[in-house]
Structures are given as C-alpha cells and as structure tokens.
Write a protein that holds these residues in place. Structure first.
Motif, PDB file in Angstrom:
ATOM      1  N   TYR A  43       0.727  -1.372   0.069  1.00 27.36           N
ATOM      2  CA  TYR A  43       0.162   0.709  -0.157  1.00 27.36           C
ATOM      3  C   TYR A  43       0.722   1.533  -0.025  1.00 27.36           C
ATOM      4  CZ  TYR A  43      -2.759   3.614   1.274  1.00 27.36           C
ATOM      5  OH  TYR A  43      -3.962   4.556   2.010  1.00 27.36           O
ATOM      6  N   ILE A  44       1.652   1.427   1.135  1.00 30.03           N
ATOM      7  CA  ILE A  44       3.074   1.976   1.012  1.00 30.03           C
ATOM      8  C   ILE A  44       3.340   2.614  -0.376  1.00 30.03           C
ATOM      9  CG2 ILE A  44       4.941   2.953   1.669  1.00 30.03           C
ATOM     10  CD1 ILE A  44       4.137   1.900   4.025  1.00 30.03           C
ATOM     11  N   THR A  45       4.077   1.589  -1.123  1.00 26.86           N
ATOM     12  CA  THR A  45       4.916   1.608  -2.267  1.00 26.86           C
ATOM     13  C   THR A  45       3.656   2.234  -3.520  1.00 26.86           C
ATOM     14  OG1 THR A  45       5.855   0.068  -2.113  1.00 26.86           O
ATOM     15  CG2 THR A  45       5.387   0.894  -4.329  1.00 26.86           C
ATOM     16  N   LEU A  46       1.829   1.933  -3.108  1.00 26.82           N
ATOM     17  CA  LEU A  46       1.227   2.480  -4.531  1.00 26.82           C
ATOM     18  C   LEU A  46       0.929   3.578  -3.331  1.00 26.82           C
ATOM     19  CD1 LEU A  46      -1.086   1.740  -6.731  1.00 26.82           C
ATOM     20  CD2 LEU A  46      -2.242   1.269  -4.485  1.00 26.82           C
ATOM     21  N   ARG A  47       1.401   4.552  -2.906  1.00 27.11           N
ATOM     22  CA  ARG A  47       1.017   5.522  -2.763  1.00 27.11           C
ATOM     23  C   ARG A  47       1.860   6.317  -2.453  1.00 27.11           C
ATOM     24  NH1 ARG A  47      -3.688   7.895  -2.383  1.00 27.11           N
ATOM     25  NH2 ARG A  47      -2.686   9.095  -0.396  1.00 27.11           N
ATOM     26  N   LEU A  48       3.312   5.922  -2.794  1.00 27.61           N
ATOM     27  CA  LEU A  48       4.466   6.861  -2.916  1.00 27.61           C
ATOM     28  C   LEU A  48       4.540   7.023  -4.758  1.00 27.61           C
ATOM     29  CD1 LEU A  48       7.168   4.517  -0.573  1.00 27.61           C
ATOM     30  CD2 LEU A  48       6.717   7.177  -0.646  1.00 27.61           C
ATOM     31  N   THR A  49       3.504   6.080  -5.539  1.00 35.58           N
ATOM     32  CA  THR A  49       3.873   6.080  -6.803  1.00 35.58           C
ATOM     33  C   THR A  49       3.267   6.820  -6.737  1.00 35.58           C
ATOM     34  OG1 THR A  49       4.794   3.743  -7.059  1.00 35.58           O
ATOM     35  CG2 THR A  49       3.875   4.829  -9.224  1.00 35.58           C
ATOM     36  N   LYS A  50       1.426   7.228  -6.778  1.00 35.35           N
ATOM     37  CA  LYS A  50       0.660   8.076  -6.752  1.00 35.35           C
ATOM     38  C   LYS A  50       1.334   8.883  -6.703  1.00 35.35           C
ATOM     39  CE  LYS A  50      -3.669   9.090  -5.552  1.00 35.35           C
ATOM     40  NZ  LYS A  50      -3.987  10.329  -4.727  1.00 35.35           N
ATOM     41  N   ALA A  51       2.032   9.597  -5.880  1.00 31.58           N
ATOM     42  CA  ALA A  51       2.415  10.726  -4.768  1.00 31.58           C
ATOM     43  C   ALA A  51       3.364  11.708  -6.175  1.00 31.58           C
ATOM     44  CB  ALA A  51       3.108  10.390  -3.690  1.00 31.58           C
ATOM     45  N   ASN A  52       4.080  10.378  -6.346  1.00 37.22           N
ATOM     46  CA  ASN A  52       4.901  10.543  -7.590  1.00 37.22           C
ATOM     47  C   ASN A  52       4.268  11.544  -8.786  1.00 37.22           C
ATOM     48  OD1 ASN A  52       7.886  11.317  -8.657  1.00 37.22           O
ATOM     49  ND2 ASN A  52       7.845   9.457  -9.693  1.00 37.22           N
ATOM     50  N   LEU A  53       3.578  10.421  -9.584  1.00 33.05           N
ATOM     51  CA  LEU A  53       2.844  10.770 -10.431  1.00 33.05           C
ATOM     52  C   LEU A  53       0.975  12.030 -10.213  1.00 33.05           C
ATOM     53  CD1 LEU A  53       0.960   7.184 -11.465  1.00 33.05           C
ATOM     54  CD2 LEU A  53       3.321   8.942 -12.685  1.00 33.05           C
ATOM     55  N   ASN A  54       1.219  12.557  -9.161  1.00 35.68           N
ATOM     56  CA  ASN A  54       0.375  13.149  -9.200  1.00 35.68           C
ATOM     57  C   ASN A  54       0.737  14.725  -8.847  1.00 35.68           C
ATOM     58  OD1 ASN A  54      -1.450  11.737 -11.034  1.00 35.68           O
ATOM     59  ND2 ASN A  54      -2.104  10.876  -8.978  1.00 35.68           N
ATOM     60  N   ASN A  55       1.791  14.605  -8.029  1.00 39.66           N
ATOM     61  CA  ASN A  55       2.964  15.831  -7.757  1.00 39.66           C
ATOM     62  C   ASN A  55       1.348  15.585  -6.254  1.00 39.66           C
ATOM     63  OD1 ASN A  55       4.751  16.492  -8.519  1.00 39.66           O
ATOM     64  ND2 ASN A  55       3.683  17.040  -9.991  1.00 39.66           N
ATOM     65  N   ASP A  56       1.369  14.628  -5.281  1.00 39.73           N
ATOM     66  CA  ASP A  56       0.268  14.630  -4.289  1.00 39.73           C
ATOM     67  C   ASP A  56       1.340  14.796  -2.492  1.00 39.73           C
ATOM     68  OD1 ASP A  56      -1.597  13.967  -2.469  1.00 39.73           O
ATOM     69  OD2 ASP A  56      -2.269  11.883  -3.520  1.00 39.73           O
ATOM     70  N   GLU A  57       0.773  15.793  -2.769  1.00 39.93           N
ATOM     71  CA  GLU A  57       1.864  16.128  -1.073  1.00 39.93           C
ATOM     72  C   GLU A  57       1.460  14.627  -0.369  1.00 39.93           C
ATOM     73  OE1 GLU A  57       4.247  19.038   1.848  1.00 39.93           O
ATOM     74  OE2 GLU A  57       3.466  19.764  -0.707  1.00 39.93           O
ATOM     75  N   ASP A  58       0.292  14.859   0.006  1.00 39.14           N
ATOM     76  CA  ASP A  58      -0.650  14.426   1.484  1.00 39.14           C
ATOM     77  C   ASP A  58      -0.729  13.125   0.923  1.00 39.14           C
ATOM     78  OD1 ASP A  58      -1.730  16.524   1.508  1.00 39.14           O
ATOM     79  OD2 ASP A  58      -4.125  16.497   0.533  1.00 39.14           O
ATOM     80  N   SER A  59      -0.289  12.407   0.194  1.00 42.41           N
ATOM     81  CA  SER A  59      -0.166  10.397  -0.180  1.00 42.41           C
ATOM     82  C   SER A  59       1.694  10.523   0.649  1.00 42.41           C
ATOM     83  CB  SER A  59       0.036   9.925  -1.498  1.00 42.41           C
ATOM     84  OG  SER A  59      -0.692  10.180  -1.673  1.00 42.41           O
ATOM     85  N   LEU A  60       2.368  11.381   0.189  1.00 34.69           N
ATOM     86  CA  LEU A  60       3.799  11.719   0.893  1.00 34.69           C
ATOM     87  C   LEU A  60       3.806  11.574   2.031  1.00 34.69           C
ATOM     88  CD1 LEU A  60       5.770  13.678  -1.559  1.00 34.69           C
ATOM     89  CD2 LEU A  60       6.278  11.405  -1.185  1.00 34.69           C
ATOM     90  N   ASP A  61       2.271  12.808   3.069  1.00 33.94           N
ATOM     91  CA  ASP A  61       3.233  12.277   4.536  1.00 33.94           C
ATOM     92  C   ASP A  61       2.501  11.503   4.920  1.00 33.94           C
ATOM     93  OD1 ASP A  61       3.670  15.571   4.294  1.00 33.94           O
ATOM     94  OD2 ASP A  61       1.432  16.350   4.328  1.00 33.94           O
ATOM     95  N   GLU A  62       0.657  11.192   4.240  1.00 32.41           N
ATOM     96  CA  GLU A  62       0.360   9.668   4.200  1.00 32.41           C
ATOM     97  C   GLU A  62       1.317   8.492   5.025  1.00 32.41           C
ATOM     98  OE1 GLU A  62      -3.079   6.150   3.728  1.00 32.41           O
ATOM     99  OE2 GLU A  62      -2.254   7.761   2.197  1.00 32.41           O
ATOM    100  N   CYS A  63       2.303   7.996   4.261  1.00 21.78           N
ATOM    101  CA  CYS A  63       2.960   6.871   3.729  1.00 21.78           C
ATOM    102  C   CYS A  63       4.045   7.660   4.796  1.00 21.78           C
ATOM    103  CB  CYS A  63       4.080   7.156   2.655  1.00 21.78           C
ATOM    104  SG  CYS A  63       3.205   6.540   1.019  1.00 21.78           S
TER     105      CYS A  63
END
Length: 137
Positions: free
Chosen positions: A99-119
């Motif tokens: 799940y963390i890997t998936l969220r990190l990938t989402k953060a990278n693709l979408n410039n999603d700082e919230d995903s980084l924070d969650e991870c």
C-alpha cells in the motif's frame, strides 16, 4: 516473523538494499534490528527529500527520492518478510508495504503531497513500534 536460519541472509539482503539506495553509512556491523531501523529512517528521509523537491518543482529530484523510498520499502522492508513463519503479521506487513509503495507511486505521478504525508505517518508508526521491540539474539 523472520526465519532464524535465514537471519544472516536477511541481514545481508537488508544491508545490500540499504547500501544500494545510498541512504546512509554505518551498515557494516549493524544488527538486523538496527538495519531495519536504518531502513525506516532512510525511507522517511527520502520522503522528506521528495516533499522538498515537489515543493520546489524539481521533477527529477522528486522522482529520484520517491524511487529511493520505494526501493527501501520493497527491497529492504518487504522482501525479507517470512510469510510462512510470520503468519498474519507478516502478511499484514507485506500488504501495508504494498500500500505504501502504491501511495508513493501516486504521489510521484500526481505531485500529491498528501500521499507523501500519509506514507511518512505509516512508516513513522512502524518505526516507533519497531524501536520499542527488543532485539533478538
């Protein structure tokens, strides 16, 4: 969770993953318990670096930092889990790392700082729990 007969392999694999992603020094001679702590710290540092790169719009640095965090999670933390002996806990950890890997990938693709924070929060929780566990000899 870890197979005792494979502990030296696990230690070498974690050390190799840690050295490969250039997170820090001090791997030689570290116990498997310390290596896991170092991996958590390295993942958190890579996420913090990615956050800074994201804010400064440095796409290359963001991708490299997130890639480093993903490798730490996949190769250093998830890969050595012994699902046969670790049972539900090992399986749940593997799922959380996925799940963390998936969220990190989402953060990278979408410039999603919230995903980084969650991870970062998830890894920090794991790091805290790990630091409270006694080392096994």
């Amino acid at each position: 969770m870890f197979n005792a007969s494979a502990s030296s392999f696990v230690g070498r694999r974690q050390a190799g993953a840690y050295q490969q992603v250039h997170v820090a020094t001090g791997v030689d001679g570290a116990t498997p318990h310390k290596l896991v702590s170092m991996l958590f710290d390295g993942a958190l540092a890579a996420i913090a670096e990615a956050r800074g790169a994201m804010r400064s719009r440095n796409i290359q640095a963001k991708g490299q930092a997130i890639g480093r965090a993903v490798r730490i999670v996949d190769e250093g933390l998830s890969a050595p889990l012994n699902l046969a002996d670790g049972g539900k806990l090992a399986s749940d950890l593997r799922d959380l790392y996925s799940y963390i890997t998936l969220r990190l990938t989402k953060a990278n693709l979408n410039n999603d700082e919230d995903s980084l924070d969650e991870c970062a929060r998830l890894i920090e929780t794991l790091r805290s729990a790990w630091s409270n566990m006694p080392e096994q000899s």
